[in-house]
Design a protein around this motif. Structure first.
Motif, PDB file in Angstrom:
ATOM      1  N   UNK A   1       0.717  -1.492  -0.079  1.00 33.62           N
ATOM      2  CA  UNK A   1       0.129  -0.158  -0.017  1.00 33.62           C
ATOM      3  C   UNK A   1       0.962   1.225  -0.013  1.00 33.62           C
ATOM      4  N   UNK A   2       1.724   1.348   0.851  1.00 37.66           N
ATOM      5  CA  UNK A   2       2.473   2.586   1.115  1.00 37.66           C
ATOM      6  C   UNK A   2       3.466   2.809  -0.008  1.00 37.66           C
ATOM      7  N   UNK A   3       4.277   1.962  -0.320  1.00 42.07           N
ATOM      8  CA  UNK A   3       5.186   2.113  -1.382  1.00 42.07           C
ATOM      9  C   UNK A   3       4.714   2.473  -2.861  1.00 42.07           C
ATOM     10  N   UNK A   4       3.611   1.704  -3.452  1.00 47.29           N
ATOM     11  CA  UNK A   4       2.908   1.944  -4.625  1.00 47.29           C
ATOM     12  C   UNK A   4       2.201   3.279  -4.558  1.00 47.29           C
TER      13      UNK A   4
ATOM     14  N   UNK B   1       4.575  10.330  -8.691  1.00 46.33           N
ATOM     15  CA  UNK B   1       4.699  10.437 -10.349  1.00 46.33           C
ATOM     16  C   UNK B   1       3.516  11.462 -11.042  1.00 46.33           C
ATOM     17  N   UNK B   2       2.125  11.166 -10.660  1.00 47.45           N
ATOM     18  CA  UNK B   2       1.068  12.029 -11.027  1.00 47.45           C
ATOM     19  C   UNK B   2       1.355  13.429 -10.499  1.00 47.45           C
TER      20      UNK B   2
ATOM     21  N   UNK C   1      -4.674   1.975  -7.203  1.00 46.25           N
ATOM     22  CA  UNK C   1      -3.282   1.534  -6.338  1.00 46.25           C
ATOM     23  C   UNK C   1      -3.696   1.452  -5.106  1.00 46.25           C
ATOM     24  N   UNK C   2      -4.611   2.685  -4.230  1.00 44.45           N
ATOM     25  CA  UNK C   2      -4.793   2.801  -2.764  1.00 44.45           C
ATOM     26  C   UNK C   2      -5.843   1.468  -2.428  1.00 44.45           C
TER      27      UNK C   2
ATOM     28  N   UNK D   1      -3.011  -6.152   0.697  1.00 39.54           N
ATOM     29  CA  UNK D   1      -2.525  -6.207   2.025  1.00 39.54           C
ATOM     30  C   UNK D   1      -3.288  -7.116   2.810  1.00 39.54           C
ATOM     31  N   UNK D   2      -4.560  -6.707   2.991  1.00 34.90           N
ATOM     32  CA  UNK D   2      -5.506  -7.591   3.789  1.00 34.90           C
ATOM     33  C   UNK D   2      -5.474  -8.875   3.600  1.00 34.90           C
ATOM     34  N   UNK D   3      -5.582  -9.453   2.280  1.00 36.50           N
ATOM     35  CA  UNK D   3      -5.458 -10.809   1.999  1.00 36.50           C
ATOM     36  C   UNK D   3      -4.131 -11.247   2.528  1.00 36.50           C
TER      37      UNK D   3
END
Length: 532
Positions: A66-69, A76-77, A266-267, A274-276
């Motif tokens: 989550x955090x890194x992506x 970038x945006x 992404x979020x 991450x939850x899975x």
């Protein structure tokens, strides 16, 4: 120093050094306040959420998924297309805030207002509106008094007869279907028109049907996800479908900003993955006090079992009552004082008193509500109606002042242009002034409601109970609120577990609600300023 000071006629010595020092002193004071408040909130959030109690693997998993992506895509945006980044962030924020309000709405339909009652009143209002429009369209030859009496009879008759007739039927649709028609129907119309704007009637109608079908899917998805048909339908109608419609509408209007949806994906995708992953790997998460049990349980004598559910529902009912009482009165008073009232001593006296009343301590309004509503009118203490009326008195001066400022912001040239085309004063106010000032009026009202939802002293003065074990079901029911519940945990049940667990958790929930309401006001203000 000679280069930094100069003498200007009439002003004496003007020093750039003094101005620079003053500017940095203000900056230091601002930073000190922000840092101090941040540290305080971190301490409270740490006690309520306890992030350090999670396994290191849990933190590492969400950091990688989550955090890194999110940082990579967002960075970038932000460099390549800031407008696309703002669009993506607004979609995520809208989904988060609307999901929170959807939870409050679901609470109302599950425990306070049965869906069949809601459906009956919505149907009654729809029939009344159709009758009034038909009366105005086909009976224009009737005098105003006759049309006014006829419209009043249609509205009153519909509200008195239709809900009872619906509830007396031996068989009626399920709760999910009734909510889909009565709540999802208006949402589908608005979302469809926004998402398919300028795309033709056929595509607009198709978008409306798709939105309505998406809301109706809650009837099937709710039981499958073990949350029930009613909460699932409300969540789709209030949060998911409007957010999706907003995203589609903006992407159609401004194709260059479609890349902002990558941030949304992404979020949401990172959180899901991450939850899975942590569930599959067996990593334990934080031992947070702000969990589902805390949000859906009533008060208990032990901190581990204490919950905020009745207080949340009470706050929702109080805010609905406050808005229903303060908004029409405040806006009506502002329109009269700004557009109709003459400039004389009496109106100037009223202006001064309204400004003074906006700064009166809240406990004084609690005493006023106790004296007027309880002592003089003989109403029971601590009910939804009395609490809402007292808080409405508290924010009424703020609503009037903010509404008057919004009305003053409308250029006078627009009024004169309307008069020049033959419009009356009422037509000018209705069609020109109020639509232009409405965003400012709504912003001020939301900020005022944000103050009311955090007040404790007025509710204590009118005898509202600190602790309730069930939700109020009528305006005459006793009501508690989130600030009262937190106050009770910190005073009546003062112990180490409550101080370290229940009180911080209640404060965090209350702050989230306040920040969400303020964020809506800020977004409306910024959009209004951009449109200007």
């Amino acid at each position: 120093m000679a280069a930094q000071e100069e003498r200007i006629e009439g002003f004496g010595h003007v020093s750039r050094t003094v101005g620079t020092v003053f500017r940095y002193v203000l900056l230091a004071a601002t930073l000190f306040g922000i840092v101090a408040l941040t540290i305080l909130l971190i301490y409270v959030a740490n006690d309520a959420i306890q992030p350090l109690t999670a396994d290191p693997g849990w933190h590492l998993t969400f950091f990688l998924t989550l955090v890194v992506p999110t940082l990579a895509v967002g960075g970038y945006l932000l460099r390549a297309d800031p407008a696309a980044f703002r669009f993506g962030a607004s979609v995520v924020g809208m989904l988060a805030v609307s999901a929170m309000f959807a939870g409050g709405a679901a609470m109302i339909f599950v425990d306070i207002v049965p869906p069949v009652v809601w459906f009956g009143y919505v149907l009654a209002l729809g029939l009344a509106l159709a009758g009034v429009v038909g009366l105005e369209r086909f009976d224009r030859q009737l005098p105003f008094i006759a049309r006014f009496v006829g419209a009043g009879a249609i509205i009153v008759g519909s509200l008195l007869l239709v809900p009872g007739a619906i509830q007396s039927l031996p068989v009626y649709p399920t709760d999910g279907i009734m909510l889909t028609l009565s709540l999802g129907g208006p949402v589908a119309v608005l979302v469809g028109r926004y998402a398919a704007a300028e795309a033709g009637r056929r595509k607009t109608a198709l978008a409306m049907l798709v939105a309505l079908a998406a809301v109706g899917a809650g009837e099937v998805l709710g039981p499958l996800l073990a949350i029930g048909a009613v909460p699932a339908t409300v969540l789709l109608a209030v949060a998911v479908v409007p957010t999706a419609g907003y995203a589609v509408g903006v992407a159609r209007r401004r194709p260059t900003q479609r890349s902002g949806l990558a941030l949304v994906a992404t979020i949401l995708g990172g959180a899901l993955v991450g939850a899975i992953a942590v569930d599959a790997l067996g990593f334990a998460g934080p031992q947070s006090w702000v969990d589902w049990q805390f949000l859906t349980s009533a008060h208990s004598g032990t901190a581990a079992e204490a919950g905020l559910y009745p207080a949340i529902g009470g706050s929702i009912l109080l805010m609905v009552t406050v808005a229903a009482l303060s908004f029409p009165l405040g806006v009506g008073a502002a329109v009269y004082l700004e557009e109709y009232a003459p400039d004389n001593r009496f109106t100037r006296f009223i202006d001064v008193n309204i400004s003074n009343l906006a700064g009166v301590p809240s406990v004084v309004y609690g005493l006023l509500g106790l004296g007027v509503f309880v002592t003089y009118l003989g109403q029971p203490t601590g009910t939804v109606l009395i609490g809402g009326a007292t808080l409405a008195l508290l924010i009424l001066p703020i609503v009037i002042i903010s509404a008057r400022e919004a009305l003053r912001s409308v250029p006078d040239s627009m009024r004169q242009a309307s008069y020049g085309m033959g419009a009356t004063r009422w037509q000018t106010i209705k069609n020109v002034v109020l639509p232009r000032a409405f965003p400012g009026i709504l912003t001020g009202t939301i900020l005022a409601l944000g103050r009311a939802i955090g007040e404790t002293a007025p509710l204590i003065m009118i005898g509202a109970p600190n602790v309730l074990f069930s939700l109020p079901t009528a305006l005459s029911s006793k009501v508690s609120a989130m600030p009262l519940q937190v106050y009770a945990w910190a005073s009546l049940f003062a112990s180490e577990p409550f101080y370290q667990a229940a009180v911080p958790a209640g404060v965090v929930v209350l702050l989230i609600v306040l920040l969400s309401m303020n964020s809506i006001a800020i977004v409306l203000r910024n959009k209004y300023q951009t449109d200007q």
